[in-house]
Design an enzyme around this catalytic site. Sequence first.
Site, PDB file in Angstrom:
ATOM      1  N   THR A 120     -10.902  10.331  30.927  1.00 41.62           N
ATOM      2  CA  THR A 120      -9.801  11.259  30.637  1.00 41.62           C
ATOM      3  C   THR A 120     -10.015  12.634  31.246  1.00 41.62           C
ATOM      4  O   THR A 120     -11.156  13.089  31.382  1.00 41.62           O
ATOM      5  CB  THR A 120      -9.664  11.421  29.102  1.00 41.62           C
ATOM      6  OG1 THR A 120      -8.724  12.458  28.826  1.00 41.62           O
ATOM      7  CG2 THR A 120     -10.999  11.799  28.455  1.00 41.62           C
ATOM      8  N   TYR A 145     -12.981  13.755  21.229  1.00 41.56           N
ATOM      9  CA  TYR A 145     -12.384  12.681  22.030  1.00 41.56           C
ATOM     10  C   TYR A 145     -12.904  12.764  23.468  1.00 41.56           C
ATOM     11  O   TYR A 145     -13.460  11.806  24.012  1.00 41.56           O
ATOM     12  CB  TYR A 145     -10.848  12.762  22.003  1.00 41.56           C
ATOM     13  CG  TYR A 145     -10.204  11.967  23.111  1.00 41.56           C
ATOM     14  CD1 TYR A 145     -10.323  10.568  23.137  1.00 41.56           C
ATOM     15  CD2 TYR A 145      -9.523  12.585  24.156  1.00 41.56           C
ATOM     16  CE1 TYR A 145      -9.763   9.823  24.182  1.00 41.56           C
ATOM     17  CE2 TYR A 145      -8.960  11.858  25.186  1.00 41.56           C
ATOM     18  CZ  TYR A 145      -9.087  10.476  25.192  1.00 41.56           C
ATOM     19  OH  TYR A 145      -8.540   9.743  26.233  1.00 41.56           O
TER      20      TYR A 145
END
Length: 330
Positions: A120, A145
């Site tokens: 990501t 995350y």
Amino acid sequence: SIYMKILLTGGAGYIGSHVLLSIIENGHEVVVIDDLSTGNKNLIPENIKLINTNINNSEKISNVLAEENFDLLLHFAGFIKVEESVQNPNKYFKNNTDNAIKLFETCHKHNLKNIIFSSTAAAYGNPRNNNSITEDETLSPLNPYGESKVKTEEYLLNNKDKYNSIILRYFNVAGADPELRSGLISDTPTHLIKILSEVAIGKREKISIFGDDYNTKDGTAVRDYIHVSDLASIHLEAAKYLLEKKISNIFNCGYGKGYSVLEVINTANEIYDNKIMFEYNKRRPGDSEKLISNVDKLHQHINWKPKFDDLKLIIKTAVEWEKKTDEKNL
């Protein structure tokens, strides 16, 4: 062209299900692993073998690996909500890092060493370079995350003798399959374009903009949106590259341009006659100010051209999918 047998984790999820469509359309063979904790079984065509288990179930996965001879692992299974990760970091490190490593090790035992890993742009945090971000930008995630993905990347990068891996750092994935065979299904969505779609069809009253005081052209956060079907086709081309070259690499996945939250809403309002009501809210913890990909490296190595690089099209496919799922109660 090359024929592939693929083990796909998270194939019932948003991005995984679009990759699944791409794999099937291109005539490759696939087995899906998904525990359906956030995925939706309806997104998996009936003739596809689905193994309903968590990626940490080494025994079940070993059995599959012993029976089948896969060319590569496409690993999507993971939790993706920034805010939730801030509230519950352990959940993220356990699933996105520890379980992923466990899965990779199980694969390695069975001689499956080619891995494509979903990472990501959250890995970059707030990059110092304010234009577009290259793959060698320092990683400084702002939330658990992003951190959980970076730790998994580090495992792959530290074990290049064991694995050939392609790390794909996604920017903001949006839209839905243009034929509406798949899209984003979520009870508690955090994606801007998903929430905007709910407002467009009257399922939700208005949209919240988190932060109007960022150092951007209109004060709202800027993101690089890529259509999910384009992202899916990157995976297939990256898989061919990996199998042919057998070398590890890292690629950004985006279009290389940024839109602010306000621009996205204004674009939707051009399409839907100003139906999208919004309000300003305070910033969310863990949100980056501006993330725009530099995709030169991807284009240099991978034989890929975007087909859906159009913000209006991205929004329209998302809204059409929202209509469809609302009617079908998915």
